[in-house]
Design a protein around this motif. Structure first.
Motif, short mmCIF file in Angstrom:
data_model
loop_
_atom_site.label_atom_id
_atom_site.label_comp_id
_atom_site.label_asym_id
_atom_site.label_seq_id
_atom_site.Cartn_x
_atom_site.Cartn_y
_atom_site.Cartn_z
N GLN A 95 34.16 45.18 21.07
CA GLN A 95 35.34 46.05 21.12
C GLN A 95 35.25 47.04 22.27
N GLU A 96 34.05 47.58 22.47
CA GLU A 96 33.86 48.50 23.60
C GLU A 96 34.19 47.81 24.91
N PHE A 97 33.75 46.57 25.01
CA PHE A 97 33.96 45.80 26.23
C PHE A 97 35.45 45.51 26.46
N PHE A 98 36.10 44.95 25.40
CA PHE A 98 37.49 44.52 25.59
C PHE A 98 38.49 45.67 25.50
N ARG A 99 38.18 46.70 24.67
CA ARG A 99 39.17 47.75 24.45
C ARG A 99 38.97 48.96 25.36
N ILE A 100 37.76 49.13 25.88
CA ILE A 100 37.53 50.31 26.72
C ILE A 100 37.19 49.92 28.16
N ALA A 101 36.09 49.20 28.31
CA ALA A 101 35.59 48.93 29.67
C ALA A 101 36.61 48.16 30.52
N LEU A 102 37.13 47.07 29.98
CA LEU A 102 38.05 46.25 30.78
C LEU A 102 39.34 46.99 31.14
N PRO A 103 40.07 47.56 30.15
CA PRO A 103 41.32 48.23 30.54
C PRO A 103 41.10 49.39 31.50
N LEU A 104 40.03 50.16 31.29
CA LEU A 104 39.83 51.34 32.12
C LEU A 104 39.34 51.00 33.52
N SER A 105 38.81 49.79 33.71
CA SER A 105 38.38 49.45 35.06
C SER A 105 39.31 48.41 35.70
N ALA A 106 40.52 48.31 35.15
CA ALA A 106 41.47 47.32 35.66
C ALA A 106 41.75 47.44 37.17
N PRO A 107 41.96 48.66 37.70
CA PRO A 107 42.20 48.73 39.15
C PRO A 107 41.01 48.20 39.94
N GLY A 108 39.80 48.50 39.45
CA GLY A 108 38.60 48.00 40.11
C GLY A 108 38.54 46.48 40.06
N MET A 109 38.99 45.92 38.94
CA MET A 109 39.01 44.47 38.81
C MET A 109 39.93 43.84 39.85
N ALA A 110 41.07 44.47 40.04
CA ALA A 110 42.02 43.93 41.03
C ALA A 110 41.40 43.93 42.42
N ALA A 111 40.77 45.06 42.77
CA ALA A 111 40.17 45.16 44.10
C ALA A 111 39.05 44.14 44.27
N THR A 112 38.22 44.03 43.23
CA THR A 112 37.11 43.09 43.29
C THR A 112 37.61 41.65 43.43
N ALA A 113 38.65 41.33 42.68
CA ALA A 113 39.21 39.98 42.73
C ALA A 113 39.73 39.66 44.14
N LEU A 114 40.41 40.63 44.74
CA LEU A 114 40.93 40.42 46.09
C LEU A 114 39.79 40.11 47.06
N LEU A 115 38.71 40.91 46.96
CA LEU A 115 37.58 40.70 47.86
C LEU A 115 36.94 39.33 47.64
N ALA A 116 36.76 38.98 46.36
CA ALA A 116 36.12 37.70 46.06
C ALA A 116 36.97 36.55 46.61
N VAL A 117 38.27 36.66 46.45
CA VAL A 117 39.16 35.61 46.97
C VAL A 117 39.05 35.52 48.49
N ILE A 118 39.01 36.68 49.15
CA ILE A 118 38.90 36.69 50.62
C ILE A 118 37.62 35.98 51.06
N PHE A 119 36.50 36.35 50.42
CA PHE A 119 35.22 35.76 50.83
C PHE A 119 35.20 34.25 50.62
#
Lengths: 285, 309
Positions: free
Chosen positions: A192-216
């Motif tokens: 629950q900590e992972f899905f309800r707190i960590a993931l939603p609160l780091s969503a902007p970071g996830m977007a940025a990370t995904a963009l970088l991974a796709v670029i590489f």
């Protein structure tokens, strides 16, 4: 700022002199930037020229733009585009599935061992691809993974996984610890900590990370060249077919190149700020 | 590198969940660990293993153990030493140029002027361009001796047309890769500059520091970490340059632009000499890791002294 020797430093400099100096520096900045962008501008222009105009000497600057080249490049571009998109997105998704839980655990349970694990993951980035390509090639051959998209996705995931863990770890440590503690008091499970707190609160970071991974993954050449040939060949392999063009089809080559770099350019411009974080593994902020 | 984790979080480790939960931290970390072990560590040990055999894919069934034979072959042939030297020159030359040009660009962009944000954004473009695109565009449209743009520039200045990739192969490749990597150096160095507090510079100016003194005593110490990050990241990346060479010179003419990655590609995929390619792969990994560990130590040491002071 500059190494121009100043005679009497503490004396207040003349305002108009500073203005002139600033203007000169700005002009220099624009000139250098333009020089740097020139190869790309030249490529973009050539994509809209006729073949004759593209390799005319002296070069043609004024011309009527045409779309022929794009039309001609598309039939061979699309299969490679499809492979690039699948490989880039597929490897990013897989790297997230594997990397997000790890980043979460390392961020929420930081121990000395966790720190060592992070360093070790980063160190896999120091493994040159040439140090592993020979056994991987033989392994892929035996497993019939050569020239397949799953094979390419597996390797790109290896490339992107340390990046995902490091970047997401740095985003997740920024979540106030009190939030996790409050959740724990309320009886939240690790999941629950992972899905309800960590993931939603780091969503902007996830977007940025995904963009970088796709670029590489999109720009990768070595694994693409050595592990694919035709069926799974991504855009990097498609573009390399122009390397022996000997002055022919410059316009068509430029059109194909424009189609190949444009998505990444746009992604990179958008993710510009996060680029620094990802590229320096958070060492420079 | 270590700054990602704040000391406060390392000391305040939370109590482990008491109830019998299935998801332990280890269970969350292992999939990623296992994946990386399987795809990087295991193949590397296989590479080491192959490097001790005279193993050619053309005759796969006969592969005698030859100990350090492949390494001896590699390290005694002067041509191969040329390849190692090329790798160093290519990485070192590019690194120095990107630091100088990127540093200058970072200082130019660290001022207020109209269009600054746009220029900064556009400046990172060449780093985002796929290496193979860089190679084919530079090779065909810029460096071509007859129709290339640079030849036209030289000719219109009254010079003789130059066959860049034939006459100055290494310099041309370095120029190309410098073009690609300068935005990286600029971006990191600019971020480093922007975190420099204005009041420090103002105080120095009030104290009568000259621009040179200002640079030497305030900008440079603050910049050190950013510079080290550029050096570390670029060293690792530039030792592995492949696409640019594959797409432009194919390592030639002769061996002029063959670096270790391209050499290994040729040995393994053109000559099928798995044993020799593996030995060269091991040497590349060792070379990279010696440099990386050395540079990482340097960064960590400086971080510690920075914190102490």
């Amino acid at each position: 700022m500059t190494t121009v020797p100043s005679t009497s430093a503490p004396v207040r400099r003349d305002k108009s002199r500073i203005k002139v100096r600033n203007t000169v520096l700005t002009v220099i900045t624009y000139a250098v930037a333009l020089a740097f962008l020139f190869p790309l501008v030249w490529m973009f222009l050539a994509a809209f020229k006729t073949e004759a105009e593209a390799f005319a000497s002296p070069p043609v600057f004024a011309f009527t733009p045409i779309l022929e080249n794009f039309k001609n490049a598309l039939p061979s571009y699309f299969p490679a585009l499809k492979n690039s998109v699948i490989a880039a997105v597929g490897s990013t998704v897989l790297a997230f599935v594997l990397g997000l839980p790890a980043a979460f655990a390392l961020a929420v349970y930081p121990t000395t061992r966790a720190q060592n694990t992070l360093t070790w993951m980063l160190s896999t980035k120091m493994m040159p691809a040439v140090g592993v390509i020979v056994p991987l090639f033989l392994l892929f051959r035996n497993l019939s993974l050569l020239d397949t998209l799953p094979g390419l996705i597996l390797m790109y995931t290896t490339m992107n996984l340390p990046l995902v863990v490091w970047m997401m770890h740095s985003y997740m440590t920024e979540i106030p610890f009190a939030i996790y503690e409050a959740a724990k008091v309320d009886g939240a499970s690790v999941a629950q900590e992972f899905f309800r707190i960590a993931l939603p609160l780091s969503a902007p970071g996830m977007a940025a990370t995904a963009l970088l991974a796709v670029i590489f993954a999109w720009n990768e050449v070595f694994f693409a060249v050595n592990l694919t040939s035709s069926d799974a060949a991504p855009l990097s392999v498609f573009i390399s077919s122009f390397k022996t063009s000997m002055g022919l089809f410059w316009a068509q080559m430029s059109a194909a190149a424009v189609l190949t770099v444009l998505p990444v350019l746009i992604f990179g411009w958008v993710a510009q700020r996060q680029l620094v974080r990802g590229l320096s593994f958070g060492a420079v902020k | 590198m270590t700054t990602a984790v704040r000391p406060t979080t390392t000391t305040a480790s939370p109590p482990a969940p008491k109830r019998g939960l299935k998801l332990t931290p280890a269970a969350l970390i292992w999939p990623a660990m296992l994946y990386l072990i399987l795809t990087t560590q295991v193949p590397f040990f296989m590479t080491i293993y192959y490097s001790f055999f005279n193993y050619n894919l053309v005759i796969p069934d006969n592969r005698p153990f030859i100990g350090f034979g492949n390494y001896a072959t590699l390290l005694t042939n002067p041509q191969n030493l040329q390849v190692v030297w090329n790798t160093v020159v290519l990485a070192g030359g590019t690194l120095i140029l990107t630091l100088l040009i990127g540093g200058a660009m970072a200082m130019l962009l660290n001022r207020n002027f109209p269009g600054r944000g746009l220029l900064r954004t556009l400046m990172i473009s060449s780093f985002l361009v796929m290496p193979i695109v860089t190679a084919v565009v530079w090779k065909n449209m810029l460096l071509n001796p007859v129709f290339g743009f640079f030849s036209w520039v030289v000719a219109s200045l009254g010079g003789q047309p130059v066959d860049w990739l034939a006459q100055y192969p290494m310099a041309s490749v370095i120029a190309m890769i410098t073009w690609e990597w300068t935005p990286f150096a600029m971006l990191i160095l600019l971020t480093g500059l922007q975190s420099l507090p204005d009041d420090q510079l103002e105080a120095a100016r009030l104290d009568g520091a000259s621009p040179l003194q200002e640079f030497q005593h305030i900008v440079m110490p603050h910049w050190t970490q950013a510079i080290q990050v550029v050096v570390l990241m670029e060293t690792i990346a530039l030792l592995q340059v492949y696409g640019e060479i594959y797409g432009s010179t194919s390592g030639g003419p002769g061996l002029a632009t063959t670096n270790l990655p391209y050499f290994i590609y040729q040995k393994a995929f053109a000559e099928y000499n798995i044993g020799l390619a593996s030995a060269a792969g091991v040497i590349t990994v060792i070379l990279t890791n010696i440099l990386a560990v050395y540079l990482l130590r340097m960064i960590n040491r400086n971080n510690r002294t920075n914190k102490g002071g």
